[in-house]
Scaffold this active site. Structure first.
Site: not given
Length: 304
Positions: A220, A150, A146-147
């Site tokens: 997100e 970004h 997930h991170e």
């Protein structure tokens, strides 16, 4: 060179790209209008205004990721110091076919993670000790995926620039008032400026705040979706989300207050009270929205 790749195996998100371009255009327009308004109201102070505005913009773009990482207590670690975390990052980077970022740990019981950096070459991914202690390996990989999405989608850099105007509006008021307002007294213009500058700054701050919040919530959801599709384990990410969000209630209020100002960077927001206004203006979608999306992805992939 491998480090120069501009694409990864993360699923592209046209919706995110469109929102980032739109946000940057509107923020840029707002920035020009704001500085222009200050120049009109304080014509005698335009050199100072332009110098400070330009200097702050450069500083925000080049150093904001380091400042944020420092503020959240990130400490870069080697593979020998944190083999489990480095191993998880290695696996996600291999799946994504992207360069490995710097790896850090923040000594905090708040279970969370974040990524900063203007691009892949300057990226840093950080997990807290509280997160590492609570998650299983598959859950940790989901959070890291997930991170790193970004970073791959470059929305970290966009959020850094987009959030700059809100900071600038407050600083510019102080600079303008102290540098030249007292000398600009013709025809009562100083009195008018005293009223108009805080008003203009407040409007600029509200608009920039709302724009960044709308982008932040979408990004997100986009990162959750990209991570779930990359790892093929949306249930692991959903489990991590549930654990992290549930354990926030057990964290001391003092620790949550330290983490709360950086909510836009965190994997999951930290709130110091259930009644916090931050919940209404959160940088993240609700847990229910995120879990529902991951459930739909699980169904699409044919996985439990």
């Amino acid at each position: 060179m491998p480090g120069d790749r501009s694409r990864s195996r993360y699923v592209p998100d046209r919706g995110l790209t469109t929102r980032m371009v739109t946000t940057m255009f509107l923020i840029g327009l707002l920035y020009v209008l704001f500085v222009g308004a200050l120049l009109v109201l304080l014509e005698g102070s335009w050199p100072v205004i332009l110098l400070v505005a330009g200097g702050l913009f450069v500083a925000q773009f080049w150093f904001s990721d380091r400042i944020a990482a420092l503020g959240m207590g990130a400490r870069e670690v080697t593979p020998e110091q944190a083999p489990g975390l480095h191993g998880a990052v290695d696996r996600v980077c291999a799946l994504a076919d992207m360069p490995k970022p710097r790896v850090a740990i923040a000594d905090s019981d708040v279970p969370n993670a974040f990524a900063t950096g203007r691009g892949e070459k300057t990226a840093l991914v950080c997990a807290t000790t509280g997160l590492l202690r609570r998650l299983e390996p598959e859950e940790l990989e989901g959070v890291l995926a997930h991170e790193l999405s970004h970073v791959a989608h470059r929305d970290v850099a966009v959020m850094t620039i987009a959030s700059f105007l809100g900071v600038l509006s407050g600083v510019m008021v102080r600079v303008a008032l102290y540098s030249g307002l007292g000398r600009n007294s013709r025809d009562g213009s100083a009195a008018i400026a005293v009223i108009l500058i805080p008003l203009v700054s407040a409007v600029v701050y509200v608009i920039s705040f709302l724009l960044t919040r709308l982008l932040s919530r979408y990004r997100e959801l986009s990162a959750d979706r990209a991570a779930a599709l990359l790892t093929g384990r949306p249930s692991a990410l959903a489990s991590a989300l549930t654990k992290v969000t549930g354990d926030m209630a057990r964290i001391p209020t003092r620790d949550l207050r330290k983490a709360e100002p950086f909510n836009a960077f965190w994997f999951a927001p930290a709130f110091s009270s259930r009644e916090s206004l931050g919940r209404l203006l959160s940088s993240h979608p609700t847990l229910e929205q995120r879990i529902d999306q991951l459930g739909r992805i699980s169904a699409q992939l044919g996985r439990p």
